[in-house]
Scaffold this motif. Structure first.
Motif, short mmCIF file in Angstrom:
data_model
loop_
_atom_site.label_atom_id
_atom_site.label_comp_id
_atom_site.label_asym_id
_atom_site.label_seq_id
_atom_site.Cartn_x
_atom_site.Cartn_y
_atom_site.Cartn_z
N ASP A 1 13.87 -2.85 7.21
CA ASP A 1 13.62 -1.62 6.73
C ASP A 1 13.70 -0.49 8.15
O ASP A 1 14.33 0.67 7.85
CB ASP A 1 12.40 -1.19 6.10
N LEU A 2 13.30 -0.72 9.39
CA LEU A 2 13.32 -0.17 10.49
C LEU A 2 14.68 0.24 10.67
O LEU A 2 15.21 1.55 11.01
CB LEU A 2 12.57 -0.72 11.67
N ILE A 3 15.46 -0.78 10.94
CA ILE A 3 17.05 -0.72 11.01
C ILE A 3 17.73 0.35 9.99
O ILE A 3 18.23 1.31 10.14
CB ILE A 3 17.63 -1.81 11.06
N VAL A 4 17.28 0.11 8.71
CA VAL A 4 18.21 0.78 7.72
C VAL A 4 17.61 2.42 7.65
O VAL A 4 18.40 3.01 7.57
CB VAL A 4 17.52 0.28 6.18
N GLY A 5 16.22 2.48 8.02
CA GLY A 5 15.60 3.87 8.24
C GLY A 5 16.38 4.53 9.41
O GLY A 5 16.88 5.81 8.89
N THR B 1 0.63 -1.20 0.07
CA THR B 1 0.00 0.11 0.11
C THR B 1 1.09 1.27 0.01
O THR B 1 2.22 0.98 0.20
CB THR B 1 -0.80 0.01 1.22
N PRO B 2 0.08 2.45 -0.35
CA PRO B 2 1.15 3.78 -0.17
C PRO B 2 1.98 3.77 0.95
O PRO B 2 2.95 4.27 1.28
CB PRO B 2 0.17 4.74 -0.44
N VAL B 3 1.46 3.45 2.18
CA VAL B 3 1.94 3.29 3.49
C VAL B 3 3.17 2.45 3.47
O VAL B 3 4.25 3.00 4.08
CB VAL B 3 0.90 3.08 4.82
N HIS B 4 2.91 1.35 3.19
CA HIS B 4 4.01 0.27 3.10
C HIS B 4 5.15 0.71 2.23
O HIS B 4 6.51 0.65 2.47
CB HIS B 4 3.65 -1.13 2.59
N ARG B 5 4.92 1.49 1.02
CA ARG B 5 5.83 1.79 0.22
C ARG B 5 6.63 3.02 0.53
O ARG B 5 7.57 3.34 -0.07
CB ARG B 5 5.35 2.05 -1.21
N LEU B 6 6.13 3.87 1.43
CA LEU B 6 7.14 4.98 2.01
C LEU B 6 8.22 4.61 2.68
O LEU B 6 8.40 3.49 3.28
CB LEU B 6 6.19 5.79 3.03
N PRO B 7 9.43 5.46 2.22
CA PRO B 7 10.63 4.99 2.73
C PRO B 7 10.64 5.02 4.33
O PRO B 7 9.79 5.94 4.90
CB PRO B 7 11.46 6.24 2.30
N ALA B 8 11.48 4.11 5.06
CA ALA B 8 11.23 4.09 6.50
C ALA B 8 11.54 5.26 6.98
O ALA B 8 10.88 5.49 8.23
CB ALA B 8 12.46 2.86 6.90
N GLN B 9 12.42 5.88 6.54
CA GLN B 9 12.92 7.16 7.58
C GLN B 9 11.79 7.95 7.52
O GLN B 9 11.68 8.75 8.81
CB GLN B 9 14.30 7.62 7.04
N VAL B 10 10.97 8.18 6.47
CA VAL B 10 9.92 9.12 6.43
C VAL B 10 8.88 8.71 7.81
O VAL B 10 8.37 9.51 8.53
CB VAL B 10 9.14 9.16 5.15
N LYS B 11 8.75 7.31 7.75
CA LYS B 11 7.66 6.81 8.50
C LYS B 11 8.25 7.28 10.05
O LYS B 11 7.33 7.35 10.85
CB LYS B 11 7.31 5.48 8.21
#
Lengths: 246, 242
Positions: free
Chosen positions: A129-133, A10-20
């Protein structure tokens, strides 16, 4: 343990981790900074979250099950009206502390929103992705290393504990009986040693493949539109906070 | 060219236990060598020296001409690919693809190059169809092959396998042997599965007590019953080599 990540596209999943991560942090800060008597503001925060869930296709039941982690705080919040001092008001014939009720509400509302924000972030972002973010947000390398290893070892320890439990049960142990809890307790020492040794092997295997403390990352520049879109929930929360504080 | 040179390697663990007493070994490019020996002979200690996880007390190691030293560690770890005994120690990413990409990404590969390398490694072990699955949901044999792919993806000069046949069912064991024989790479295989050594490696060295006590064609070594017995090794029931 139930998985906290809910893979999707979904658009939320696709957002880059750092933005979230930034959005979640700003949102929680807004919630915490809101006066506890601004009941409407908390309703609006919840509505924003519900909007995100709709876009991310996360069923409320799925979230509710995982939000049970909050239970101890809920019990505390429910107890406060009856144990706190100060002036009392009558609710359905029961005298409850006014300050206690507000304090309980404060814990309940802010705690629940905080847990729900974290769950939403975890549901839409894979652990890696959280770690990478965090890495992209220039969080210190040592923190990243600790987070990476913790993520890796939690699974290791849980699996180790499961195997030891199975082996105990196969030899007639029944951990449901209170008097057999001793064996479980003694097992914890062994669990520590076994996990430590396995952890060492896992670490060796990572080092052997060139790991030097940071997760490999493909730093794709994040477009302004991703930031603008991703920060919408945080911006709404900030607007609500400013609105009720004026 | 010499792929691996070990010269007078000695090592004692911090608790004082001396594990290696001067190991000499030379492996030429393209050779497949089995490292045989009983439990506690120093096989795994030797392996951990090859990629610089342990630092030699004495002696030297060179991988394709490059000495194993602190300054070269990154390149050494790319050149020496170690596949550990338990695939669960090795696999940790959410998908097979991520796990295979972990090594080459650490060594600087990105984008299309990385994707191509991952595909190549998965094709080599016959696991390309499982790229998007979680390693945790694969069978033991499949996990072993993915663990091999995670190391192949780093394109090592020498592949080091620690007990590759352990815990595998017969079919998975044979499939893994077929994959290994097809790879056409320099290989060092630590094992006490003697028939497997014979199947995969034309040459064997026998380690015991921290030194190499025999080095020769695998078939000759395994036919020497007296030598095997002196070092707590024996062919499984029903096997004969004469």
């Amino acid at each position: 343990m139930q998985p906290f990540h809910r893979p999707g596209d979904t658009p939320v999943h696709r957002l880059p981790a750092q933005v979230k991560i930034v959005t979640a942090l700003v949102f929680v800060l807004c919630v915490v900074a809101t006066r506890r008597t601004e009941f409407l503001a908390f309703g609006l925060y919840f509505a924003v979250l519900a909007g995100v869930w709709t876009v991310a296709r996360i069923p409320p039941v799925w979230l509710a099950k995982r939000a049970l982690i909050e239970t101890p705080f809920v019990i505390l919040a429910l107890a406060l009206p009856f144990v706190a001092g100060g002036p009392t008001v009558d609710v359905l014939g029961v005298a409850v502390s006014e300050q206690g009720t507000l304090a309980g509400w404060n814990i309940l509302a802010k705690g629940t929103l905080g847990v729900l924000v974290s769950l939403t972030l975890a549901a839409t972002t894979s652990p890696r992705d959280l770690i990478v973010g965090l890495q992209r947000l220039r969080v210190p390398a040592m923190v990243i290393t600790i987070a990476t290893l913790m993520l890796r070892y939690l699974e290791v320890i849980a699996a180790e504990a499961r195997r030891m439990r199975t082996a105990r049960i196969c030899r007639g142990h029944d951990p449901r009986f209170l008097w057999q809890v001793g064996a479980t307790a003694r097992g914890i020492g062994t669990l520590f040693v076994r996990s430590y040794e396995r952890g060492e092997r896992v670490h060796l295997a990572m080092v052997s493949r060139g790991w030097a403390g940071a997760m490999p990352d493909d730093p794709r520049p994040v477009g302004r539109s991703a930031w603008l879109l991703g920060l919408v929930p945080a911006a709404v929360a900030a607007a609500v906070l400013v609105g009720v504080s004026l | 060219m010499t792929a691996l040179l070990v010269d007078g390697l000695a090592y004692a663990y911090p608790d004082g236990h001396q594990a290696l007493f001067g190991v000499d070994l030379r492996v030429e490019e393209g050779e497949r060598v089995a490292v045989l020996g009983p439990n506690g002979a120093g096989k795994t200690t030797l392996v951990l020296h090859l990629n610089g996880v342990l630092t030699a007390g004495a002696g030297r190691i060179e991988v394709a001409g490059l000495p194993v030293a602190k300054a070269n560690l990154k390149e050494i770890r790319r050149r020496v690919g170690v596949v550990f005994q338990d695939p669960d120690d090795q696999l940790f990413m959410p998908t097979v693809r991520d796990d295979v990409a972990f090594g080459p990404a650490n060594f600087g590969l990105r984008g299309a190059d990385l994707d191509a390398r991952v595909k190549q490694a998965l094709d080599a072990v016959g696991m390309a169809d499982h790229a998007d699955r979680s390693p945790m949901h694969l069978s033991g044999g499949q996990r072993r092959r993915v663990a091999l792919a995670t190391v192949l993806a780093c394109d090592p000069e020498i592949l080091v396998l620690d007990e590759p046949s352990a815990n595998l069912e017969p079919v998975a064991r044979r499939e893994l042997a077929e994959v290994l024989l097809d790879l056409d790479r320099t290989m060092l295989m630590v094992t006490h599965d003697l028939p497997y050594a014979l199947q995969v490696c034309p040459r064997s060295v026998l380690i015991d007590g921290g030194v190499i006590v025999a080095d020769g064609p695998t078939r000759d070594l395994l036919a020497d019953t007296a030598l095997l017995a002196a070092h707590r090794l024996e062919l499984p029931f029903g096997f004969r080599l004469d």
